[in-house]
Every structure is written in structure tokens, then in C-alpha cells.
Design a protein around this motif. Structure first.
Motif, mmCIF file in Angstrom:
data_model
loop_
_atom_site.group_PDB
_atom_site.id
_atom_site.type_symbol
_atom_site.label_atom_id
_atom_site.label_comp_id
_atom_site.label_asym_id
_atom_site.label_seq_id
_atom_site.Cartn_x
_atom_site.Cartn_y
_atom_site.Cartn_z
ATOM 1 N N GLN A 47 -8.600 -1.761 10.742
ATOM 2 C CA GLN A 47 -9.970 -0.688 10.791
ATOM 3 C C GLN A 47 -9.191 0.436 10.509
ATOM 4 N N GLY A 48 -9.326 0.728 9.266
ATOM 5 C CA GLY A 48 -8.694 1.947 8.435
ATOM 6 C C GLY A 48 -9.921 3.195 8.153
ATOM 7 N N THR A 49 -9.529 4.262 7.779
ATOM 8 C CA THR A 49 -10.269 5.485 7.520
ATOM 9 C C THR A 49 -11.485 5.224 6.644
ATOM 10 N N THR A 50 -11.169 4.527 5.670
ATOM 11 C CA THR A 50 -12.281 4.226 4.620
ATOM 12 C C THR A 50 -12.987 3.027 4.584
ATOM 13 N N SER A 51 -12.394 1.886 5.132
ATOM 14 C CA SER A 51 -12.688 0.871 5.179
ATOM 15 C C SER A 51 -12.291 -0.268 6.536
ATOM 16 N N SER A 52 -13.253 -1.150 6.603
ATOM 17 C CA SER A 52 -12.673 -2.232 7.877
ATOM 18 C C SER A 52 -12.426 -3.448 6.948
ATOM 19 N N ARG A 53 -11.384 -3.947 7.484
ATOM 20 C CA ARG A 53 -11.026 -5.405 6.586
ATOM 21 C C ARG A 53 -10.268 -6.380 7.792
ATOM 22 N N ALA A 54 -10.616 -7.596 7.269
ATOM 23 C CA ALA A 54 -10.204 -8.495 8.128
ATOM 24 C C ALA A 54 -9.269 -9.519 7.077
ATOM 25 N N THR A 92 3.666 4.261 4.257
ATOM 26 C CA THR A 92 2.558 3.518 3.708
ATOM 27 C C THR A 92 1.397 4.498 3.119
ATOM 28 N N TYR A 93 1.063 4.122 1.694
ATOM 29 C CA TYR A 93 0.371 4.859 1.056
ATOM 30 C C TYR A 93 -1.232 4.463 1.176
ATOM 31 N N GLY A 94 -1.880 5.149 2.065
ATOM 32 C CA GLY A 94 -3.267 4.778 2.339
ATOM 33 C C GLY A 94 -4.189 5.799 2.146
ATOM 34 N N THR A 95 -5.183 6.343 2.859
ATOM 35 C CA THR A 95 -6.027 7.567 2.860
ATOM 36 C C THR A 95 -4.903 8.510 2.890
ATOM 37 N N GLY A 96 -4.186 8.595 3.947
ATOM 38 C CA GLY A 96 -3.096 9.563 4.157
ATOM 39 C C GLY A 96 -1.647 8.949 3.769
ATOM 40 N N ALA A 105 -3.586 11.533 0.799
ATOM 41 C CA ALA A 105 -2.659 10.755 -0.140
ATOM 42 C C ALA A 105 -3.692 10.007 -1.208
ATOM 43 N N GLY A 106 -4.054 8.710 -0.972
ATOM 44 C CA GLY A 106 -5.027 7.888 -1.494
ATOM 45 C C GLY A 106 -6.404 8.760 -1.504
ATOM 46 N N ALA A 107 -6.708 9.461 -0.598
ATOM 47 C CA ALA A 107 -7.955 10.000 -0.367
ATOM 48 C C ALA A 107 -7.972 10.949 -1.473
ATOM 49 N N ILE A 129 -7.096 10.558 -4.528
ATOM 50 C CA ILE A 129 -7.324 9.613 -5.665
ATOM 51 C C ILE A 129 -9.025 9.314 -5.602
ATOM 52 N N GLN A 130 -9.327 9.118 -4.412
ATOM 53 C CA GLN A 130 -10.695 8.813 -4.125
ATOM 54 C C GLN A 130 -11.644 10.134 -4.678
ATOM 55 N N TRP A 131 -10.972 11.320 -4.091
ATOM 56 C CA TRP A 131 -11.698 12.599 -4.678
ATOM 57 C C TRP A 131 -11.880 12.630 -6.133
ATOM 58 N N ASN A 141 -12.291 4.289 -11.080
ATOM 59 C CA ASN A 141 -11.725 3.710 -10.025
ATOM 60 C C ASN A 141 -10.265 4.076 -9.634
ATOM 61 N N SER A 142 -9.676 3.888 -8.604
ATOM 62 C CA SER A 142 -8.342 4.322 -8.333
ATOM 63 C C SER A 142 -7.223 3.845 -9.342
ATOM 64 N N PRO A 143 -6.912 2.572 -9.483
ATOM 65 C CA PRO A 143 -6.039 2.139 -10.521
ATOM 66 C C PRO A 143 -5.978 2.812 -11.789
ATOM 67 N N GLN A 144 -7.225 3.245 -12.340
ATOM 68 C CA GLN A 144 -7.411 4.144 -13.393
ATOM 69 C C GLN A 144 -6.391 5.328 -13.544
ATOM 70 N N SER A 145 -6.061 5.778 -12.333
ATOM 71 C CA SER A 145 -5.405 7.324 -12.314
ATOM 72 C C SER A 145 -4.170 6.802 -12.950
ATOM 73 N N GLU A 146 -3.471 5.736 -12.802
ATOM 74 C CA GLU A 146 -2.286 5.289 -13.489
ATOM 75 C C GLU A 146 -2.385 5.386 -14.948
ATOM 76 N N ASP A 183 4.351 0.636 1.166
ATOM 77 C CA ASP A 183 3.144 -0.404 1.364
ATOM 78 C C ASP A 183 2.103 0.283 1.343
ATOM 79 N N GLY A 184 0.602 -0.230 1.463
ATOM 80 C CA GLY A 184 -0.469 0.185 1.461
ATOM 81 C C GLY A 184 -1.233 0.315 0.023
ATOM 82 N N GLY A 185 -2.310 0.411 -0.127
ATOM 83 C CA GLY A 185 -3.311 0.573 -1.189
ATOM 84 C C GLY A 185 -2.636 1.198 -2.440
ATOM 85 N N ALA A 186 -2.331 2.274 -2.227
ATOM 86 C CA ALA A 186 -1.752 3.153 -3.426
ATOM 87 C C ALA A 186 -0.504 2.700 -3.730
HETATM 88 N N1 LIG Z 1 -3.898 1.950 -8.014
HETATM 89 C C1 LIG Z 1 -4.156 2.677 -7.210
HETATM 90 N N2 LIG Z 1 -3.564 4.379 -7.609
HETATM 91 C C2 LIG Z 1 -3.770 5.408 -6.758
HETATM 92 N N3 LIG Z 1 -4.330 4.886 -5.534
HETATM 93 C C3 LIG Z 1 -4.872 3.833 -5.222
HETATM 94 C C4 LIG Z 1 -4.762 2.517 -5.938
HETATM 95 N N4 LIG Z 1 -5.331 1.711 -5.283
HETATM 96 C C5 LIG Z 1 -5.783 2.214 -4.237
HETATM 97 N N5 LIG Z 1 -5.364 3.330 -4.010
HETATM 98 C C6 LIG Z 1 -5.788 4.383 -2.785
HETATM 99 O O1 LIG Z 1 -5.387 3.739 -1.701
HETATM 100 C C7 LIG Z 1 -6.510 3.806 -0.753
HETATM 101 C C8 LIG Z 1 -6.597 2.535 -0.018
HETATM 102 O O2 LIG Z 1 -5.756 2.101 0.342
HETATM 103 P P1 LIG Z 1 -5.687 1.354 1.956
HETATM 104 O O3 LIG Z 1 -4.154 1.165 2.358
HETATM 105 O O4 LIG Z 1 -6.538 0.387 1.908
HETATM 106 O O5 LIG Z 1 -6.032 2.660 2.585
HETATM 107 P P2 LIG Z 1 -6.659 2.862 4.318
HETATM 108 O O6 LIG Z 1 -6.223 1.840 5.191
HETATM 109 O O7 LIG Z 1 -6.434 4.176 4.457
HETATM 110 O O8 LIG Z 1 -8.327 2.695 4.099
HETATM 111 C C9 LIG Z 1 -7.540 4.531 -1.250
HETATM 112 O O9 LIG Z 1 -7.598 6.128 -0.955
HETATM 113 C C10 LIG Z 1 -7.309 4.576 -2.652
HETATM 114 O O10 LIG Z 1 -7.770 5.650 -3.617
#
Ligand SMILES: Nc1ncnc2c1ncn2[C@@H]1O[C@H](COP(=O)(O)OP(=O)(O)O)[C@@H](O)[C@H]1O
Ligand SMILES: O=P(O)(O)OC[C@H](O)CO
Length: 497
Positions: free
Chosen positions: A10-17, A262-266, A307-309, A311-313, A323-328, A407-410
């Protein structure tokens, strides 16, 4: 015998199973974003009912997606965004206020009061934390002080407090179990991490009745069973850890000195320090990693709020990526940031600065600055913030890191990982499973029910996906980093009255 473990992340921006098999492989995963509520600048809330609804929705959905039956699940492991605070009525099960999210800055004045009184030193010693609006303690106080009738009800024993793990377990057991684990308790600013109990002196200072607090248990333990009405069978809930500690476990950082980021929201870097609670002199946190095998182990943590937040901004507010991957893609269209630095201090700055009044800033703009530069600078800011905490960590622990596990989304962003390695001058290793948070929660649950037998068995599941070597010369690295430090100075104290 049941063949799978299900993790709730259960993360800051999404719930995952996610459903894992015995080799730690993902069988199926399902994710649902939910609403972020920003009632005022610097305030962040979630709807606890939406959190529960989205989490149970993806749990049911992922079982279907995997084509398995609930009976095939040996146990559930819970991991959660930490610190986020829910207070609910014990009798009705309804929250009395929205969840106050870890990022929320509303309690900064309460923190200032604690600091003015000099109580922050005591809190640092007892809880390992820096006094900051980040942690749950002042959020609970705020709810009791600001929601009509809340304090009276709490004193009569009618209200319960919990972080998201506690809230989910309480709902999964239909109100039968009110628990948390050591790792989550250590993030409340109410828990004595040395004596391993709720701290009466801090509770008195914040005027929080102890009876609203959950019971604290190990991170790998059968807390209870899901009510039969939910999945049709009773599934043991056997793992519970804050998401960053769960990721440390999922990365198999079992020995002192091992670290992950871990690169997620933070972005959260944790280093295992074993049975020793290492105090920090550099603005890191001393925190509980987990309680398992009859003992508690500790970690040093560098918490980066955005951090990832960021990119969402770029995607949702600036709308300069789809979308987030487009940042790359955009970052790679330019050679550098053209002198631009973005400091994403949207909710203040965490470690090692701890400035609740810092705010986001973009500096170094010239007429030639393009959106590609801003996108690249935003990604780079994640790597610079990581360097800030890595330096602090090396100083506190006296350990020079040989490689950083990520690890983490970003962490999927190859540009970011290469720049990270360049700016640290340290190799970066990304594992095949970057959902290590969920994996860690699964391991904790699986160990409690005998699905896995030992940490050694788990260690064998860790496999590298990609290794990044530093490729930047030292002079350039230090010049760029110096620019970052200067940019941070511009962001600090901005919102101070
Ligand atoms: N390819 C990417 N490049 C940069 N940021 C990314 C990419 N894929 C996902 N993200 C960022 O990673 C975050 C999601 O990661 P996640 O581990 O699911 O986070 P959380 O658990 O905090 O919700 C989002 O903030 C998203 O913008
Ligand atoms: O939602 P995440 O994964 O960014 O994690 C949030 C942290 O637990 C906050 O301390």
C-alpha cells in the motif's frame, strides 16, 4: 500445499497486490492509483476508505488474474507507506478524519514548539528520529486537537490509531486485530526503539492516550486471519513491515553494512546496522529494520521526500511529459541540463537537511533553457539527493559503500541509474525484481508460516538485472555536485514566516 504468497504493497500513490512463488518470481501483479487530496499548500491527505477499497480490490483482482484460488495462498504479507496516520472509531470502524499523509506539513508549528522547549533531543535519543512533521506523533495530536469531540472519545477508549498496516489488518480481520510491527512503530515518534515500547513521556508531552495505540509485534508473525467473508477462506496475515524496511529485506540486505535505495514517490536509502542502533550525527534517522527470530535489528535511513513524485509533477502539473518513462527519452535528447537545477522540495526537505520550510525551486534558467533541460534536471535531482544521504551514511557508519542496490518504480529509468552511478562514483546494481518492497513483505510472511525456512534460502533468489558503472570524471562530478549544493541553499527556509 499452498504454492504462493500474496503481498499487499500500500504505497503513497497506489495500492498494489502481487503474488509470488517460492523462487520469488512475480506470478501476477495488480495496481490501482487513488486520489491525492491537497486541502491547502503543503497539506496532503488520503481517504482511508478508498485505501482499503483499492487494496482489497487489487487483492481480489490479482487472484483472478493469476488464475489461482485463495486456498493456494499460504499467507499475506503487508507493507505500507509509513507514518501516514489514521484515527478511527472503534465501534463504527469509520475514520474520524482523512489519513494525514507522511508528506503533510501541517504539524510543523507543533514540531517547532517541541524544538523550542528542547524536547527534540529527548525524542532523538528515545526514537532515533529528528523532530519533523513527517512522523505520525504530531499528526495524531493534530487530529485529537482539531476534530470535534475527538479527544474526549480517545480518552474514553473509543478511538484507535494506526498507520496504514494497522488499518488494513484491522479491516481484514473485521475489527478483531489492532496491531503493528516494530518497523512501523519506529516511525511514529512515539516508540522507544531501545526499550521496545510506547514511550509514556512522549505520549504525555503530545497528550495522546496510550489506549489508542496498537500492540507492537514482530515483522514476521501470524497476527490473525482474514475474515472468511473476504476471500471465502481464512488466510493468515503473517508479515508486516514499513515499505522501506520491507525493501531492505526484499533486497536480502541481511548483514550489517548492506544498503539499498528505493526510488518510489520518495527515495529512501537504508543501511542495515544489525543489532546495534547507530546514532546519527549527520541528520540520518536511526530506525528499526525489523523484528524477526526473537530479536530486533536496526538501520540507518536517509529519507528523501520527493523523487518519483517530481516526475509525476512533470506529467500532471507541468504536463511536459505524458508518462513517467518518457522522462528518460527527453533527458537523453540533451547533453546536460544547460546549467539548470531543479530542487523538488515540494514538502520541505528531509535528510540530511530537515527543513520543513524549504520549497521547490528551479535555478540557473537562461533564455536557452528548454523543457528537455527541466526534465533532465528533475531526474538528476533524484540522484543528487541520493548523494546527499549517501555521504551522510558513510560518515555515520564509517563504511564506504562498494555498490548500491536499487529498486522501486523509478529505478527502471536507465538514464537516472547511470547518472546516479556517475554522481556517486559508485556502481549501482538493479535486481531482476524491482518490486522488492512487496517481495520483502512476502518473505516476512512466508518465513512465519514455514513457506521459506531461512534467510539463506531467500538470499539465493536475488539476481542482478543490470549493473551500472560510474563513467564520469571526478572533476565534472564534483563541479556538478557543487552546483546542486548551491541550488539547495536557494530552496531552504523559503516558506518560513
Ligand atoms: N521510467 C521511469 N522514470 C522515472 N520515474 C518513474 C519511472 N517509472 C515510474 N516512475 C516513478 O516512480 C514512482 C512509482 O514507483 P513506485 O515504486 O510504484 O512508488 P510508490 O510505492 O511510492 O507508489 C512514480 O512516482 C513514478 O513517477
Ligand atoms: O510510498 P513510498 O513507497 O514512496 O514510501 C513512502 C515512505 O514509506 C514514507 O516514509
Amino acid at each position: 500445499m499452498a504454492k504462493y504468497i500474496m503481498a499487499f504493497d500500500q504505497g503513497t500513490t497506489s495500492s498494489r497486490a502481487i503474488i509470488f512463488d517460492r523462487s520469488g518470481k512475480i506470478i501476477a501483479s495488480l495496481n490501482q492509483e487513488f486520489k491525492q487530496i491537497y486541502p491547502k499548500p503543503g497539506w496532503v491527505e488520503h481517504d482511508p476508505m478508498e485505501i482499503w477499497g483499492s487494496q482489497i480490490g487489487v487483492a481480489k483482482g490479482v487472484i483472478e488474474k493469476a488464475g489461482i484460488n485463495p486456498e493456494d495462498i499460504a499467507a499475506i504479507g503487508i507493507t505500507n507507506q509509513r507514518e501516514t496516520t489514521v484515527v478511527w472509531d472503534k465501534n463504527t470502524g469509520k475514520p474520524i478524519y482523512n489519513a494525514i499523509v507522511w508528506q503533510c506539513r501541517r504539524t510543523a508549528p507543533i514540531c517547532d514548539e517541541l524544538k523550542n522547549k528542547g524536547f527534540d533531543k529527548k525524542i532523538r535519543e528515545k526514537t532515533g528520529l529528528v523532530v519533523d512533521a513527517y512522523f505520525s506523533g504530531t499528526k495524531v495530536k493534530w487530529i485529537l486537537d482539531n476534530v470535534e469531540g475527538a479527544r474526549e472519545k480517545a480518552e474514553k477508549g473509543e478511538l484507535l490509531f494506526g498507520n496504514i498496516d494497522t488499518w488494513l489488518i484491522w479491516n481484514l480481520t473485521r475489527g478483531n486485530v489492532h496491531v503493528t510491527d516494530y518497523s512501523n512503530a519506529s516511525r511514529t515518534m512515539l516508540f522507544n526503539i531501545h526499550e521496545l515500547k510506547w514511550d509514556k513521556e512522549i505520549l504525555a508531552e503530545l497528550n495522546i492516550p496510550e489506549q489508542m495505540l496498537p500492540e507492537v509485534k514482530p515483522s514476521s508473525y501470524v497476527y490473525g486471519y482474514t475474515d472468511k467473508s473476504i476471500f471465502g477462506v481464512e488466510i493468515p496475515i503473517a508479515g508486516d513491515a514499513g515499505d522501506q524496511q520491507a525493501a531492505l529485506f526484499g533486497q536480502a540486505c541481511f548483514k550489517p553494512g548492506m544498503a539499498k535505495n528505493t526510488y518510489g514517490t520518495g527515495c529512501f536509502m537504508l543501511m542495515n546496522t544489525g543489532e546495534k542502533a547507530v546514532p546519527s550525527n549527520t541528520g540520518l534517522l536511526t530506525t528499526i529494520a525489523w523484528g524477526i527470530d526473537g530479536k530486533v535489528e536496526y538501520a540507518l535511513e536517509g529519507s528523501i521526500f520527493i523523487a518519483g513524485a517530481a516526475i509525476q509533477w512533470l506529467r500532471d502539473e507541468l504536463r511536459i511529459i505524458d508518462n513517467s518513462p518518457q522522462s528518460e527519452e527527453y533527458a537523453l535528447k540533451v547533453e546536460d541540463t544547460n546549467g539548470v537545477y531543479v530542487v523538488p522540495a515540494f514538502v520541505g526537505l528531509g535528510a540530511p537537511y530537515w527543513d520543513m520550510y524549504a520549497r521547490g525551486t528551479i535555478v540557473g534558467l537562461t533564455r536557452g533553457a528548454k523543457r528537455e533541460h527541466i526534465i533532465r534536471a528533475t531526474l538528476e535531482s533524484i540522484a543528487y539527493q541520493t548523494r546527499d544521504v549517501l555521504e551522510a551514511m558513510q560518515e555515520d557508519s564509517g563504511i564506504k559503500l562498494q555498490a548500491l542496490k536499487v529498486d522501486g518504480g523509478a529505478s527502471a529509468n536507465n538514464f537516472l541509474m547511470q547518472f546516479q552511478s556517475d554522481i556517486l562514483g559508485v556502481p549501482v546494481d538493479r535486481p531482476q525484481v524491482i518490486e522488492t518492497t512487496a517481495l520483502g513483505a512476502s518473505y516476512l510472511a512466508g518465513l512465519a508460516v514455514g513457506f521459506w525456512n531461512s534467510k539463506e534460502e531467500i538470499e539465493k533468489n536475488w539476481n542482478v538485472d543490470k549493473h551500472f558503472e560510474p563513467a564520469m570524471d571526478n572533476e565534472k562530478r564534483e563541479k556538478l555536485y557543487k552546483g546542486w549544493k548551491k541550488a539547495v541553499e536557494r530552496a531552504m527556509k523559503w516558506a518560513e514566516e
